[in-house]
Design a protein around this motif. Structure first.
Motif, PDB file in Angstrom:
ATOM      1  N   LYS A 102       0.822  -1.206   0.000  1.00  0.00           N
ATOM      2  CA  LYS A 102       0.000   0.000   0.000  1.00  0.00           C
ATOM      3  C   LYS A 102       0.858   1.259   0.000  1.00  0.00           C
ATOM      4  N   ASN A 103       1.868   1.292   0.843  1.00  0.00           N
ATOM      5  CA  ASN A 103       2.677   2.498   0.965  1.00  0.00           C
ATOM      6  C   ASN A 103       3.617   2.707  -0.214  1.00  0.00           C
ATOM      7  N   TYR A 104       4.042   1.627  -0.856  1.00  0.00           N
ATOM      8  CA  TYR A 104       5.016   1.738  -1.943  1.00  0.00           C
ATOM      9  C   TYR A 104       4.430   1.378  -3.304  1.00  0.00           C
ATOM     10  N   ARG A 105       3.120   1.366  -3.399  1.00  0.00           N
ATOM     11  CA  ARG A 105       2.492   0.902  -4.633  1.00  0.00           C
ATOM     12  C   ARG A 105       2.835   1.762  -5.843  1.00  0.00           C
ATOM     13  N   GLY A 106       3.153   3.031  -5.627  1.00  0.00           N
ATOM     14  CA  GLY A 106       3.455   3.918  -6.741  1.00  0.00           C
ATOM     15  C   GLY A 106       4.905   4.326  -6.847  1.00  0.00           C
ATOM     16  N   ARG A 107       5.797   3.628  -6.140  1.00  0.00           N
ATOM     17  CA  ARG A 107       7.183   4.058  -6.049  1.00  0.00           C
ATOM     18  C   ARG A 107       8.124   3.332  -7.018  1.00  0.00           C
ATOM     19  N   GLY A 108       7.585   2.650  -8.011  1.00  0.00           N
ATOM     20  CA  GLY A 108       8.451   2.070  -9.016  1.00  0.00           C
ATOM     21  C   GLY A 108       8.605   0.568  -8.912  1.00  0.00           C
ATOM     22  N   ALA A 109       9.267   0.017  -9.936  1.00  0.00           N
ATOM     23  CA  ALA A 109       9.351  -1.438 -10.093  1.00  0.00           C
ATOM     24  C   ALA A 109      10.137  -2.102  -8.971  1.00  0.00           C
ATOM     25  N   ARG A 110      11.064  -1.407  -8.333  1.00  0.00           N
ATOM     26  CA  ARG A 110      11.887  -2.062  -7.315  1.00  0.00           C
ATOM     27  C   ARG A 110      11.103  -2.391  -6.054  1.00  0.00           C
ATOM     28  N   PHE A 111       9.906  -1.827  -5.929  1.00  0.00           N
ATOM     29  CA  PHE A 111       9.069  -2.129  -4.769  1.00  0.00           C
ATOM     30  C   PHE A 111       7.941  -3.104  -5.106  1.00  0.00           C
ATOM     31  N   VAL A 112       8.002  -3.730  -6.272  1.00  0.00           N
ATOM     32  CA  VAL A 112       6.982  -4.697  -6.667  1.00  0.00           C
ATOM     33  C   VAL A 112       7.328  -6.059  -6.092  1.00  0.00           C
ATOM     34  N   LEU A 113       6.380  -6.653  -5.403  1.00  0.00           N
ATOM     35  CA  LEU A 113       6.561  -7.993  -4.856  1.00  0.00           C
ATOM     36  C   LEU A 113       6.048  -9.032  -5.838  1.00  0.00           C
ATOM     37  N   PRO A 114       6.621 -10.243  -5.801  1.00  0.00           N
ATOM     38  CA  PRO A 114       6.177 -11.311  -6.711  1.00  0.00           C
ATOM     39  C   PRO A 114       4.900 -11.970  -6.193  1.00  0.00           C
TER      40      PRO A 114
END
Length: 555
Positions: free
Chosen positions: A307-319
């Protein structure tokens, strides 16, 4: 329309609006069902009015702080350990109150909703503690909210029974019941079947937190003390030490109101949001006179990261959700910091719930669940946790065995200091897992999200889906991952982009193949899922809008 109204010391039952009392009061607008009047007494409503008059404004301030903090993180300002509270962390002298009577040994706690059948099963389970959950495991229908209060009232007085529609009878069979720790709803949730009217005449929906806590405390605090236990609570979704201070003030006022000793209430705080992970010591400090420990609320914690990092770029995407285990770097850092912090301050560290559950009709599924849970609990006990959660009675023995192996006859291992642990802010934010998003993971998220919402809309807040126990927290992971994957232009490992159209096709396939039945809510669930996973705006919690739209039952 009859309404119940209360201000301190008064109750009026009248269809005439001009006969309403003046001053702060609670108006009951939900339908009155069997035995609701035993919980919504004039005195209990007056106590709720007092709680709201004193604390509702501060609750709104804390929620505004949450919005500001989310905005800052979304705009590139990472959370950090606070400079203004460094003196609290560096002061080695203070300790929390610790375990109250009946909470010294918490090696296995069973969690579950508070309907009558589940209440009896939990109290007969043999666990040390029952987390009586009015939050993520309960769909907050008016019947569930008040029915849960009635179940708890009866259970504490050992007068609870239940007969299923099929004729099966459930009664208490054990002389030594688990200690009850009740979890009220989080600060963000409201109770729309109660309206608080303040001293100026302004009306607002009651706080779900104050409602759940207030009714339970008012009716049961003294009975719990008389039984040799006490009024104990799990506190959900906290994001700051200021929110903990608000709870501490609620506790202190309530103890004074009831004429019981300061510190009788004990609270265990779930560390299940990213901001709270950076304020563990401060949260313990603010609640120190009432605090028993912290719990690692793993599923909501993962949701909070997304929720907090949903818009902060690909490096914060979880699998895929299944690949975000307790051994990935950021989860490992979070749990080790929690144990170290708790034991430094004399607090219990309680582990989280593995989602695997047994199936009594499938021995292979059961064996796999026990194997997974045993490994999870072995890791927790070895890391220094003092106890853990399970979601099913058949898992208690497996969990207990792992903690028995470490604890022996000791009730806990609070005296075990984790001086070997040093956790930095960078480690808490190291969300690199090194796995891909798969088509199967995407489909699982759609399936779990929709099927859980369908259950929730029918009033069932904890649902066994594909041999996993799903609740609101796990559904939040499913829908928030999909939202993030779409907005971060993620592709599955086969190279196909994750788009709204692709998710809609998966959703249509699900609705055409899922087993339907009379009274199912799949169409409504799909609509809710679209709102929380596929729209441009990201709702902070999936249950907030769905509650207002579908679960409010007014007279």
């Amino acid at each position: 329309m009859n309404t119940l109204l209360a201000e301190p010391g008064t109750l009026t039952t009248s269809p005439i609006r001009t006969q309403q009392p003046t001053g702060p009061r609670i108006e009951v607008t939900g339908r009155m069902h069997d035995r609701f009047d035993e919980i919504l007494t004039p005195e209990a409503l007056a106590f709720l009015a007092d709680l709201h008059q004193r604390f509702a404004g501060r609750r709104h301030d804390r929620l505004a702080d949450r919005m500001r903090r989310r905005f800052e993180i979304g705009n590139g300002r990472d959370p950090k350990f606070r400079d203004d509270t460094a003196s609290i962390r560096s002061d080695a002298t203070w300790r929390v109150a610790g375990a109250g009577p009946g909470l010294e040994d918490r090696r296995v706690e069973i969690t579950g909703p508070t309907d009558r059948k589940m209440t009896i099963n939990a109290l007969n389970s043999g666990a040390k503690v029952w987390l009586a959950d009015q939050e993520d495991a309960t769909s907050p229908t008016w019947a569930n909210v008040l029915g849960g209060q009635i179940s708890l009232f009866d259970a504490i007085r050992r007068q609870i029974d239940f007969t299923s529609p099929e004729g099966k009878a459930y009664t208490l069979t054990t002389g030594d019941m688990p200690t009850i720790v009740m979890r009220p709803r989080g600060w963000h949730l409201v109770e729309k079947h109660l309206t608080f009217i303040d001293s100026s005449g302004a009306a607002m929906a009651a706080s779900g937190s104050l409602t759940d806590f207030g009714l339970y405390f008012f009716h049961n605090a003294q009975a719990l003390i008389d039984s040799g236990r006490g009024p104990y609570f799990y506190l959900a979704k906290l994001e700051s030490s200021e929110e903990a201070r608000l709870w501490d003030d609620v506790f202190s006022f309530s103890e004074q109101h009831a004429g019981i000793a300061h510190g009788t209430i004990r609270a265990t705080v779930l560390i299940e949001t990213l901001p709270a992970a950076f304020e563990m010591e401060e949260i313990l400090y603010e609640l120190r006179d009432h605090c028993a420990g912290l719990n690692a609320g793993r599923w909501d914690y993962i949701f909070s990261i997304i929720k907090n990092y949903r818009g902060r770029g690909a490096r914060f995407v979880l699998p895929d959700r299944s690949d975000v285990t307790m051994t990935v770097p950021f989860m490992r850092a979070y749990t080790e910091l929690l144990v170290k912090t708790c034991h430094k301050r004399g607090a219990h560290a309680i582990g989280g719930m593995s989602a695997f559950i047994p199936n009594r009709r499938d021995p292979e599924v059961t064996a796999r669940a026990i194997e997974k849970v045993s490994a999870d609990k072995k890791r927790e006990a070895g890391d220094g946790f003092d106890g853990t959660w399970v979601a099913h009675p058949d898992l208690i023995d497996a969990a207990r065995a792992e903690f028995d192996a470490i604890l022996g006859d000791r009730p806990n291992q609070v005296d075990r200091q984790r001086d070997d642990v040093e956790v930095t802010a960078a480690q808490l934010l190291d969300v690199h897992v090194g796995r891909a998003v798969t088509d199967a993971g995407l489909r699982d998220n759609v399936s779990i999200g929709v099927r859980y919402l369908e259950s929730w809309l029918r009033g069932i807040g904890a649902a066994a889906i594909d041999n996993l126990m799903e609740d609101a927290a796990t559904a939040e992971i499913s829908r928030s991952q999909i939202w993030q994957w779409i907005h971060q232009d993620v592709r599955t490992d086969d190279g196909a982009p994750i788009t709204r159209d692709r998710v809609e096709r998966i959703l249509s396939d699900l609705l055409s193949t899922v087993e339907r039945f009379d009274g199912d809510r799949f169409d409504d669930a799909a609509d809710v899922f679209r709102e929380v996973a596929l729209k441009e705006e990201f709702p902070t919690f999936l249950t907030v809008g769905a509650y207002s739209r579908f679960l409010v039952d007014l007279a």
